[in-house]
Design a protein around this motif. Structure first.
Motif, PDB file in Angstrom:
ATOM      1  N   ALA A  21       0.842  -1.206   0.000  1.00 14.92           N
ATOM      2  CA  ALA A  21       0.000   0.000   0.000  1.00 14.92           C
ATOM      3  C   ALA A  21       0.872   1.249   0.000  1.00 14.92           C
ATOM      4  N   TYR A  22       1.965   1.211   0.750  1.00 13.34           N
ATOM      5  CA  TYR A  22       2.904   2.335   0.770  1.00 13.34           C
ATOM      6  C   TYR A  22       3.541   2.518  -0.606  1.00 13.34           C
ATOM      7  N   PHE A  23       3.880   1.399  -1.244  1.00  6.23           N
ATOM      8  CA  PHE A  23       4.477   1.441  -2.585  1.00  6.23           C
ATOM      9  C   PHE A  23       3.506   2.089  -3.577  1.00  6.23           C
ATOM     10  N   LEU A  24       2.252   1.646  -3.559  1.00 10.55           N
ATOM     11  CA  LEU A  24       1.267   2.165  -4.511  1.00 10.55           C
ATOM     12  C   LEU A  24       1.004   3.651  -4.298  1.00 10.55           C
ATOM     13  N   GLN A  25       1.030   4.091  -3.039  1.00 11.87           N
ATOM     14  CA  GLN A  25       0.833   5.517  -2.782  1.00 11.87           C
ATOM     15  C   GLN A  25       2.059   6.318  -3.210  1.00 11.87           C
ATOM     16  N   GLU A  64      -2.459   2.476 -14.155  1.00 10.96           N
ATOM     17  CA  GLU A  64      -2.039   3.693 -14.837  1.00 10.96           C
ATOM     18  C   GLU A  64      -2.133   4.899 -13.906  1.00 10.96           C
ATOM     19  N   PRO A  65      -1.243   5.889 -14.081  1.00  6.63           N
ATOM     20  CA  PRO A  65      -1.330   7.104 -13.264  1.00  6.63           C
ATOM     21  C   PRO A  65      -2.530   7.924 -13.675  1.00  6.63           C
ATOM     22  N   PRO A  66      -3.015   8.806 -12.791  1.00  6.16           N
ATOM     23  CA  PRO A  66      -4.148   9.673 -13.169  1.00  6.16           C
ATOM     24  C   PRO A  66      -3.791  10.516 -14.381  1.00  6.16           C
TER      25      PRO A  66
END
Length: 659
Positions: A208-212, A317-319
């Protein structure tokens, strides 16, 4: 208390093991730690050292440095605690130096927690505490169980502790997740499941830390199974648009090494080796970027270049942000509605319906508990509609005296009654002509006025008091209530025909405790208050965790008040957990287990902290001093409300002495 005999037996066990060390396995790991305790740290197992805590100011520094992780880890720590609390465990999250920066445990055992060091601010570094799950995990960088006599210090041999490391995207140790218990079966094998559970939760927190951290990059998720790749996401690789790899989670780094792509070893100062995703997968970058459009399940299979293993991949994908000069395709007039929520499913459904209704010529009924933001919803509907340039007029039907509400709503002609203004007065309904009239707490409108309002809605005209001719009006009515109007219709206190006139469409606002976007609301309201005050105060992670954990019986209004209170009373340029109102710090966790004594112990304090006087007084006034209704809103018992009224000096009107 540990006896001299058991201390001697413990010392003999350690010395015997060091004389005949185990070659491999967890026994060897424990014995290596014992040897460090004697040779490197100069510790004596026969002299157990008591629990050590860092000063409050030092703890805040450690929490500051772990701030980003604490915000991400909160949900995982609370979920783990819900699973292990019935078995008598506590949960600690320490930083990379072994200082407990977050703690969950039963409040009834607080004294025992503090005595043994299983509490916020305790120091579990191996150099002080000796062999223990946290300290040894930090040194060995692996998950382990330290069970009873595995501990070096005789002070800890009654404990069973299981810990797992949490690494950052470059392999540096971020934190250690630990569960501990005072009572457990003698055999160490009883902790096998505990070890797997802690490792699994640590991985969830790490990922979760990685994804954020890399939410602005493309993230390739890999797994050996097509069915589980979107759920399990075992291997995570963050990459640039050209395929350059910038980070990987722990499993991803192992995968890269396995396929001959060496990375810096743990602890090295060198940055992440900039390999390209093509070095791992036998594919062009364009194929990987096209994964979301490849098939219905958004998954594609690839061979690895070196070992020709099949891995299934999906892509996060990024926003997408519009480039400079690129027109925004969405309807910008919807911004007032879109600002009300982030990703809460119930709110998104409500806002989708509101967007469709914003320009329709029908009246709308907004329902929800007190404090859920009904007036803000009404104003957003107005601001998003074609009526936005016309007046928005709000009236609270419960707050206005019954003797004034008729003249305020409908207005009056000069000389209509004693005390009337000489020039008369234009009523609120006429003032809202062309715009929106918001009637808050419509369920509290007196019956005789309901009849007059019904005529206004039916005829679209108003007859002021004392007037002979009605005035035509063009308005939309948005009404709001926290009451069950159908029930009030059944009891005869609300007109059925008025109910159907108002309820052209209904919008339900969920209570704050049920919303998935509490973090968004906290940040939005905090930013608004900061801007109003002209300040740049920061909300620290421990304060955010406490705000997210509190059940908010007073909903968004209570949240607004709590943040306003914190901004007004904090010292310096940041809000810490101690700056929040007491009920937010010591409040129950927002989940069903809370009622069984599961408490977020972020600070010490009285077992029954008082509600702020103004909060309790407003709730009493709002419910016309109905103690049962106040108790339901605040999530407390009736005796507690009476007890706190007495403590805070709040006296009901019918018990006050006559003046």
């Amino acid at each position: 208390m540990t006896t001299t005999l058991s201390q001697r037996q413990h010392v003999e066990t350690i010395l015997s093991a060091l004389a005949n060390p185990a070659p491999t396995g967890e026994e060897a790991l424990i014995e290596r730690s014992w040897k460090r305790c004697i040779d490197r740290y100069g510790l004596d197992p026969s002299r157990p050292s008591p629990a050590r805590y860092v000063p409050g100011s030092t703890l805040r520094e450690h929490q500051d440095q772990a701030d980003a992780l604490l915000q991400v880890a909160r949900a995982g720590v609370e979920q783990l605690y819900r699973q292990v609390a019935p078995l008598g465990y506590v949960v600690l999250l320490t930083d990379a130096r072994g200082i407990a920066v977050q703690f969950l445990g039963a409040k009834s055992d607080q004294r025992e927690h503090q005595r043994t060091g299983l509490y916020l601010g305790s120091d579990w570094s191996e150099s002080h505490a000796g062999t223990c799950a946290v300290g040894t995990c930090i040194h060995e960088r692996t998950a382990l169980t330290c069970h009873h006599s595995d501990h070096f210090s005789a002070h800890h041999i009654q404990l069973t502790c299981t810990a797992a490391p949490v690494f950052d995207p470059h392999g540096q140790l971020l934190a250690v997740l630990d569960i501990s218990a005072y009572r457990s079966p003698t055999g160490k094998e009883s902790q096998t499941f505990a070890l797997q559970l802690v490792k699994y939760t640590a991985k969830m927190i790490e990922d979760a830390y990685f994804l954020q951290r890399y939410g602005d990059r493309h993230i390739v998720c890999l797994d050996r199974s097509r069915e589980f790749v979107q759920i399990n996401r075992r291997y995570l690789l963050a990459m640039e648009e050209d395929g350059t790899l910038v980070a990987a989670n722990t499993a991803g780094r192992k995968l890269l090494r396995h396929h001959g792509l060496p990375l810096p070893e743990a602890g090295e100062a060198r940055p992440f080796q900039a390999w390209n995703v093509r070095d791992l997968l036998d594919s062009e970058v364009e194929e990987i970027l096209a994964i979301p459009h490849h098939s219905d399940d958004r998954v594609q299979a690839f061979h690895t270049r070196r070992h020709r293993e099949i891995h299934f991949a999906t892509l996060i994908e990024p926003p997408r942000r519009p480039s400079v000069g690129q027109p925004v395709s969405r309807d910008s007039s919807l911004a007032p509605l879109e600002a009300l929520a982030d990703d809460d499913p119930s709110m998104r459904d409500t806002l989708t319906r509101a967007a469709r209704l914003r320009n329709e010529p029908i009246n709308i009924l907004v329902v929800g508990e007190t404090g859920t933001g009904k007036e803000r919803m009404a104003r957003a509907l107005h601001d998003a509609s074609r009526r936005r340039d016309k007046p928005f007029v709000a009236i609270n039907c419960a707050a206005m005296p019954e003797s004034l509400i008729e003249s305020e709503l409908f207005g009056y002609e000069p000389g209509s009654f004693t005390g009337a203004r000489s020039k008369g007065m234009k009523g609120l309904i006429v003032q809202a002509d062309g715009g929106t009239l918001f009637l808050d707490e419509i369920g509290d409108m007196p019956l005789q006025l309901q009849t007059r309002l019904l005529r206004v809605l039916a005829e679209q005209e108003v007859l002021p008091i004392g007037a002979s001719r009605p005035i035509k009006v063009d308005l939309r009515v948005v009404a709001a209530t926290h009451r069950d109007l159908r029930e009030r219709v059944q009891t005869g206190s609300f007109r059925e025909d008025l109910f159907y006139r108002l309820n052209g469409a209904s919008l339900r606002l969920p209570p704050l405790r049920e919303r998935a976007d509490k973090g968004y609301l906290i940040r939005r309201i905090f930013a608004e208050l900061n801007e109003q005050r002209g300040s740049r105060v920061r909300l620290r992670g421990d304060a955010m965790s406490a705000l997210l954990a509190y059940p908010w019986p007073g909903n968004i209004r209570e949240l607004h008040n709590a943040l306003h209170f914190a901004l007004a009373t904090c010292e310096g340029d940041e809000i810490v957990v101690g700056d929040l109102p007491e009920e937010c710090v010591h409040g129950r966790l927002a989940h069903p287990g809370a009622s069984q004594g599961m408490t977020l112990l972020a600070a010490t304090g009285p077992s029954e902290p008082p509600i702020q006087q103004d909060l309790l007084y407003r709730a009493l006034c709002r419910h016309h001093w109905n103690i049962s209704a106040v108790a339901r809103e605040l999530g407390l018992s009736r005796p507690t409300i009476y007890r706190r009224m007495k403590r805070l000096g709040i006296v009901p009107p019918n018990q006050q002495p006559a003046s």
